[in-house]
Design an enzyme around this catalytic site. Structure first.
Site, mmCIF file in Angstrom:
data_model
loop_
_atom_site.group_PDB
_atom_site.id
_atom_site.type_symbol
_atom_site.label_atom_id
_atom_site.label_comp_id
_atom_site.label_asym_id
_atom_site.label_seq_id
_atom_site.Cartn_x
_atom_site.Cartn_y
_atom_site.Cartn_z
ATOM 1 N N ASP A 35 25.994 1.996 23.091
ATOM 2 C CA ASP A 35 27.105 2.920 23.344
ATOM 3 C C ASP A 35 28.412 2.189 23.052
ATOM 4 O O ASP A 35 28.785 1.241 23.762
ATOM 5 C CB ASP A 35 27.051 3.403 24.802
ATOM 6 C CG ASP A 35 28.103 4.474 25.075
ATOM 7 O OD1 ASP A 35 29.036 4.627 24.250
ATOM 8 O OD2 ASP A 35 27.997 5.155 26.101
ATOM 9 N N ALA A 59 31.054 7.066 15.091
ATOM 10 C CA ALA A 59 32.457 7.381 15.385
ATOM 11 C C ALA A 59 32.517 8.601 16.279
ATOM 12 O O ALA A 59 31.553 9.371 16.363
ATOM 13 C CB ALA A 59 33.213 7.666 14.087
ATOM 14 N N TYR A 60 33.652 8.756 16.929
ATOM 15 C CA TYR A 60 33.950 10.006 17.633
ATOM 16 C C TYR A 60 34.490 10.937 16.555
ATOM 17 O O TYR A 60 35.596 10.734 16.045
ATOM 18 C CB TYR A 60 34.996 9.741 18.720
ATOM 19 C CG TYR A 60 35.355 10.948 19.543
ATOM 20 C CD1 TYR A 60 34.960 11.042 20.875
ATOM 21 C CD2 TYR A 60 36.063 12.003 18.992
ATOM 22 C CE1 TYR A 60 35.288 12.162 21.631
ATOM 23 C CE2 TYR A 60 36.380 13.126 19.732
ATOM 24 C CZ TYR A 60 35.995 13.195 21.050
ATOM 25 O OH TYR A 60 36.308 14.300 21.805
ATOM 26 N N THR A 61 33.695 11.934 16.154
ATOM 27 C CA THR A 61 34.060 12.746 14.974
ATOM 28 C C THR A 61 34.437 14.192 15.314
ATOM 29 O O THR A 61 34.639 14.994 14.408
ATOM 30 C CB THR A 61 32.899 12.771 13.954
ATOM 31 O OG1 THR A 61 31.722 13.231 14.621
ATOM 32 C CG2 THR A 61 32.650 11.408 13.350
ATOM 33 N N ASP A 101 40.000 10.496 5.363
ATOM 34 C CA ASP A 101 41.194 11.053 4.724
ATOM 35 C C ASP A 101 42.205 11.527 5.779
ATOM 36 O O ASP A 101 43.383 11.695 5.474
ATOM 37 C CB ASP A 101 40.792 12.242 3.846
ATOM 38 C CG ASP A 101 39.934 13.255 4.594
ATOM 39 O OD1 ASP A 101 38.925 12.839 5.188
ATOM 40 O OD2 ASP A 101 40.268 14.461 4.583
ATOM 41 N N TYR A 124 42.391 12.570 16.269
ATOM 42 C CA TYR A 124 41.278 11.904 15.580
ATOM 43 C C TYR A 124 41.821 10.967 14.494
ATOM 44 O O TYR A 124 41.427 9.797 14.408
ATOM 45 C CB TYR A 124 40.358 12.975 14.972
ATOM 46 C CG TYR A 124 39.359 12.467 13.965
ATOM 47 C CD1 TYR A 124 38.218 11.764 14.369
ATOM 48 C CD2 TYR A 124 39.543 12.705 12.600
ATOM 49 C CE1 TYR A 124 37.295 11.313 13.437
ATOM 50 C CE2 TYR A 124 38.619 12.260 11.669
ATOM 51 C CZ TYR A 124 37.502 11.570 12.079
ATOM 52 O OH TYR A 124 36.589 11.122 11.162
ATOM 53 N N LYS A 128 41.417 6.901 14.253
ATOM 54 C CA LYS A 128 40.759 6.224 13.122
ATOM 55 C C LYS A 128 41.717 5.231 12.475
ATOM 56 O O LYS A 128 41.308 4.137 12.071
ATOM 57 C CB LYS A 128 40.271 7.256 12.085
ATOM 58 C CG LYS A 128 39.151 8.166 12.557
ATOM 59 C CD LYS A 128 37.831 7.443 12.813
ATOM 60 C CE LYS A 128 37.187 6.915 11.561
ATOM 61 N NZ LYS A 128 35.863 6.288 11.853
HETATM 62 N N1 LIG Z 1 32.143 14.093 8.804
HETATM 63 C C1 LIG Z 1 33.172 13.997 7.956
HETATM 64 O O1 LIG Z 1 33.526 14.959 7.272
HETATM 65 C C2 LIG Z 1 33.906 12.687 7.785
HETATM 66 C C3 LIG Z 1 35.034 12.674 6.972
HETATM 67 C C4 LIG Z 1 35.716 11.474 6.777
HETATM 68 C C5 LIG Z 1 35.246 10.325 7.383
HETATM 69 N N2 LIG Z 1 34.181 10.364 8.194
HETATM 70 C C6 LIG Z 1 33.785 9.114 8.853
HETATM 71 O O2 LIG Z 1 32.475 8.764 8.436
HETATM 72 C C7 LIG Z 1 31.789 8.103 9.488
HETATM 73 C C8 LIG Z 1 30.465 8.793 9.773
HETATM 74 O O3 LIG Z 1 30.695 10.174 10.006
HETATM 75 P P1 LIG Z 1 29.505 11.229 10.140
HETATM 76 O O4 LIG Z 1 29.944 12.472 9.458
HETATM 77 O O5 LIG Z 1 28.210 10.583 9.758
HETATM 78 O O6 LIG Z 1 29.579 11.477 11.713
HETATM 79 P P2 LIG Z 1 28.511 12.123 12.695
HETATM 80 O O7 LIG Z 1 27.441 12.831 11.958
HETATM 81 O O8 LIG Z 1 29.302 12.838 13.742
HETATM 82 O O9 LIG Z 1 27.854 10.825 13.326
HETATM 83 C C9 LIG Z 1 28.580 9.978 14.164
HETATM 84 C C10 LIG Z 1 27.590 9.246 15.013
HETATM 85 O O10 LIG Z 1 28.330 8.417 15.903
HETATM 86 C C11 LIG Z 1 27.661 8.446 17.128
HETATM 87 N N3 LIG Z 1 28.525 8.149 18.249
HETATM 88 C C12 LIG Z 1 29.542 8.868 18.768
HETATM 89 N N4 LIG Z 1 30.020 8.283 19.853
HETATM 90 C C13 LIG Z 1 29.287 7.148 20.043
HETATM 91 C C14 LIG Z 1 29.287 6.115 21.002
HETATM 92 N N5 LIG Z 1 30.132 6.131 22.034
HETATM 93 N N6 LIG Z 1 28.399 5.120 20.878
HETATM 94 C C15 LIG Z 1 27.519 5.086 19.858
HETATM 95 N N7 LIG Z 1 27.447 6.046 18.932
HETATM 96 C C16 LIG Z 1 28.324 7.069 19.011
HETATM 97 C C17 LIG Z 1 27.136 9.864 17.286
HETATM 98 O O11 LIG Z 1 26.086 9.825 18.215
HETATM 99 P P3 LIG Z 1 25.437 11.175 18.805
HETATM 100 O O12 LIG Z 1 24.499 11.631 17.731
HETATM 101 O O13 LIG Z 1 24.762 10.685 20.032
HETATM 102 O O14 LIG Z 1 26.569 12.100 19.067
HETATM 103 C C18 LIG Z 1 26.712 10.174 15.871
HETATM 104 O O15 LIG Z 1 25.345 9.884 15.660
HETATM 105 C C19 LIG Z 1 32.762 8.101 10.686
HETATM 106 O O16 LIG Z 1 33.460 6.887 10.710
HETATM 107 C C20 LIG Z 1 33.726 9.216 10.366
HETATM 108 O O17 LIG Z 1 34.984 9.006 10.985
HETATM 109 C C21 LIG Z 1 33.470 11.526 8.410
#
Ligand SMILES: NC(=O)c1ccc[n+]([C@@H]2O[C@H](COP(=O)([O-])OP(=O)(O)OC[C@H]3O[C@@H](n4cnc5c(N)ncnc54)[C@H](OP(=O)(O)O)[C@@H]3O)[C@@H](O)[C@H]2O)c1
Length: 274
Positions: A35, A59-61, A101, A124, A128
């Site tokens: 965590d 990440a907290y997304t 972005d 958010y 980031k």
């Molecule tokens: N999604 C987008 O469109 C987008 C765009 C730009 C950049 N990004 C970046 O890309 C990266 C990956 O994004 P993603 O889309 O794969 O996100 P995602 O599907 O929301 O996955 C994020 C993961 O982080 C985990 N997480 C959240 N809080 C946590 C904590 N306290 N301890 C451990 N794990 C935790 C979540 O766990 P749970 O499954 O338990 O919730 C989830 O599995 C992030 O850095 C994000 O900021 C994403």
């Protein structure tokens, strides 16, 4: 090579857990195993695995929820990123960290380059950016990959939401005025090539869907789409630096979407959080 991966259950983390496996011994953690909101757990995991590469895909997304939970967003996206960077530096691991972005305000007319000044317009994005800044100031070996509009055959994302709405609704209203493209230290933009709007993306999903949906896709302005968090109007990221430094060219967004349908048709699981 030993690789520590966080966010194993997320969209990017899930794909990476499979993609990284041939490269070495991957220790993949989901939130239950590590965590990021608990600093001691980060320290414990890194010191016990002692990775050569630490990939932070967690990440907290929840962009809208972050507006009312700024401390929770900051704890995972900024404070945890700083501890990961400290610990990675301590064991001499390369930290690969994902950013967004949303560090930009979207006011620029052309694609953002890495040297453009960040100016996040929501909680958010600010959390980031704080994570990026912490990693850069700790200055161990690191790569920060800014990506955008992530989707996959599992998880919670625009692609799966539009697919569901195409089955359920007669009309879908989609924002058409926000657009996006896509020494081991530095920030790199890494997104799919090309450019579209959310409405253009939804239109392409509808075109590829079988049976062909009868839904009307209505283009709307961002001002008609109400959400707690503001979002940048222009999310286009230039991938030039990635190509120049690493020779990595990323495919166009249309081919990525088609590849996603190929995976779905091959039976890739569309379960996950959606
Ligand atoms: N999604 C987008 O469109 C987008 C765009 C730009 C950049 N990004 C970046 O890309 C990266 C990956 O994004 P993603 O889309 O794969 O996100 P995602 O599907 O929301 O996955 C994020 C993961 O982080 C985990 N997480 C959240 N809080 C946590 C904590 N306290 N301890 C451990 N794990 C935790 C979540 O766990 P749970 O499954 O338990 O919730 C989830 O599995 C992030 O850095 C994000 O900021 C994403």
């Amino acid at each position: 090579m030993k690789i520590l991966l966080t966010g194993n259950n997320g969209q990017i983390g899930w794909e990476l857990a499979h993609a990284l496996a041939p490269l070495g011994e991957v220790s993949a953690f989901d939130r239950g195993g590590l965590d990021l909101a608990v600093p001691d757990q980060i320290v414990g995991a890194v010191r016990s695995v002692r990775p050569d590469v630490l990939v932070n895909a967690a990440a907290y997304t929840a962009v809208d929820r972050a507006e009312s939970e700024p401390d929770a967003a900051h704890a995972v996206n900024a404070a945890a990123a700083a501890i990961l960077a400290e610990e990675a530096k301590r064991v001499r691991a390369l930290l690969i960290h994902f950013s967004t972005d949303y560090v930009f305000d979207g006011a620029k007319d052309t694609p953002y380059v890495e040297e453009d000044r960040p100016n996040p317009i929501n909680v958010y994005g600010r959390s980031k950016l704080a994570g990026e800044q912490a990693i850069r100031s700790i200055d161990g070996p690191h790569l920060i990959l800014r990506t955008s509009w992530v989707y996959a055959t599992r998880g919670r994302n625009f692609f799966l939401t539009i697919r569901r709405l195409l089955r359920e609704k007669d009309e879908i209203r989609v924002v058409s005025d926000q657009a996006a493209l896509a020494d081991a230290r530095g920030v790199y933009h890494a997104t799919a090539g090309g450019c579209t709007s959310w409405h253009g993306f939804a239109t392409e999903i509808a075109r590829l869907e079988r049976p062909v949906p009868a839904v009307r896709l209505v283009a709307i302005a961002s001002s008609d789409y109400h959400s707690p968090a503001r979002r940048p109007k222009n999310s286009r990221l230039s991938n030039e630096k990635l190509l120049l430094h690493f020779g990595i060219g990323l495919p166009q967004w249309e081919s990525c979407l088609e590849a996603c349908y190929v995976r779905l048709n091959q039976g890739a699981h569309a379960g996950g959080k959606e």
